[in-house]
Design an enzyme around this catalytic site. Structure first.
Site, PDB file in Angstrom:
ATOM      1  N   TYR A 150      -7.985  -7.739   1.860  1.00 38.69           N
ATOM      2  CA  TYR A 150      -6.737  -6.845   1.462  1.00 38.69           C
ATOM      3  C   TYR A 150      -5.436  -7.088   2.189  1.00 38.69           C
ATOM      4  O   TYR A 150      -4.283  -7.326   1.465  1.00 38.69           O
ATOM      5  CB  TYR A 150      -7.210  -5.575   1.824  1.00 38.69           C
ATOM      6  CG  TYR A 150      -6.454  -4.479   1.309  1.00 38.69           C
ATOM      7  CD1 TYR A 150      -6.619  -4.007  -0.197  1.00 38.69           C
ATOM      8  CD2 TYR A 150      -5.764  -3.569   2.269  1.00 38.69           C
ATOM      9  CE1 TYR A 150      -5.606  -3.014  -0.623  1.00 38.69           C
ATOM     10  CE2 TYR A 150      -4.812  -2.691   1.406  1.00 38.69           C
ATOM     11  CZ  TYR A 150      -4.814  -2.274   0.188  1.00 38.69           C
ATOM     12  OH  TYR A 150      -4.121  -1.422  -0.243  1.00 38.69           O
ATOM     13  N   LYS A 154      -2.013  -8.037   0.147  1.00 35.71           N
ATOM     14  CA  LYS A 154      -0.940  -7.289   0.209  1.00 35.71           C
ATOM     15  C   LYS A 154       0.326  -8.046   0.914  1.00 35.71           C
ATOM     16  O   LYS A 154       1.451  -7.829   0.637  1.00 35.71           O
ATOM     17  CB  LYS A 154      -1.133  -5.942   0.923  1.00 35.71           C
ATOM     18  CG  LYS A 154      -1.855  -5.060   0.211  1.00 35.71           C
ATOM     19  CD  LYS A 154      -1.596  -4.909  -1.098  1.00 35.71           C
ATOM     20  CE  LYS A 154      -2.267  -3.765  -1.917  1.00 35.71           C
ATOM     21  NZ  LYS A 154      -1.838  -3.474  -3.120  1.00 35.71           N
TER      22      LYS A 154
END
Length: 249
Positions: A150, A154
């Protein structure tokens, strides 16, 4: 002329709040999620308030789904000039426990999805010489234990944003990213449960570490998206705005 927006991952949480806010701002809005039925309530609220909204089921990591969704939006609502790349999933785990599928699926939805959606809508935006692309990053881009996939996605979203801002600026298209801190959504509630904490205790602990003394709400992100989608933001591009209740490290 009414503008048309596309919001991905719009069935709930941040995506649903952004879609509702853009509709309040007078835009026609296409709500995209894996299952169009999940967007039905959001579409109904917008239409009942006098707006125009459309629910579309699509997997943003699949090129055919994206092409079909964008074509349908253009035909039924008009050419999209606002895109909010919000669709995302989490598959948290420590590196030594993380599977290849955990890695690929998270980067596929976040980064590949944003790439495919942006590539599809830019044709309309560049032809009209007007557009806004808003990507959802996260404070996790700065690093977060158990989120190698993640965090990488991002952080990649921020580089993607800055590059598109350079490429598309001459066509009147701005590209920016919003990096939320902890926002009270079903996704973060699920994180609390996986950690063996009550949702209330999880949010309370997070609020203690936040300068303003609370966790975020989806509407906090929607307010910023509203500005970035507006005509007033025409000189703001390539920026990452941290909406985290305090300074980002």
């Amino acid at each position: 002329m009414t503008r048309t927006a596309i919001v991905t991952g719009a069935a709930r949480g941040i995506g649903a709040a952004v879609a509702a806010r853009l509709a309040d701002d007078g835009l026609d809005v296409a709500l995209i999620d894996l299952d169009s039925d999940g967007c039905a309530a959001g579409v109904r609220r917008i239409n009942d308030a006098g707006g125009r909204a459309l629910a579309i089921g699509a997997d943003v990591s699949r090129a055919d789904d994206v092409a079909g969704a964008v074509t349908r939006v253009a035909e039924e609502l008009g050419p999209p000039t606002v895109l909010v790349n919000n669709a995302g999933i989490i598959r948290d785990n420590l590196l030594f426990k993380m599977s290849e599928d955990d890695w690929d699926s998270v980067l596929g939805v976040h980064l590949r999805g944003a790439f495919l959606m942006s590539r599809a809508v830019q044709e309309h935006m560049t032809r009209l010489r007007s557009g806004r692309i808003i990507n959802l990053s996260s404070t996790s881009a700065l690093g977060n234990r158990g989120q190698a996939n993640y965090s990488a996605a991002k952080a990649g979203m921020q580089g993607f944003t800055k590059t598109l801002a350079i490429e598309l600026g001459k066509f009147g298209v701005t590209v920016n990213a919003i990096a939320p801190g902890l926002i009270a959504t079903d996704m973060t509630a699920g994180t609390a449960r996986r950690l063996g904490m009550s949702v209330e205790d999880f949010y309370a602990a997070a609020a203690e570490q936040t300068a303003v003394g609370r966790v975020g709400r989806p509407e906090d992100i929607a307010h910023v998206a509203s500005f970035l989608a507006s005509e007033g933001a025409s000189f703001v591009s390539g920026q990452v705005i941290y909406v985290s209740g305090g300074p980002a490290d």
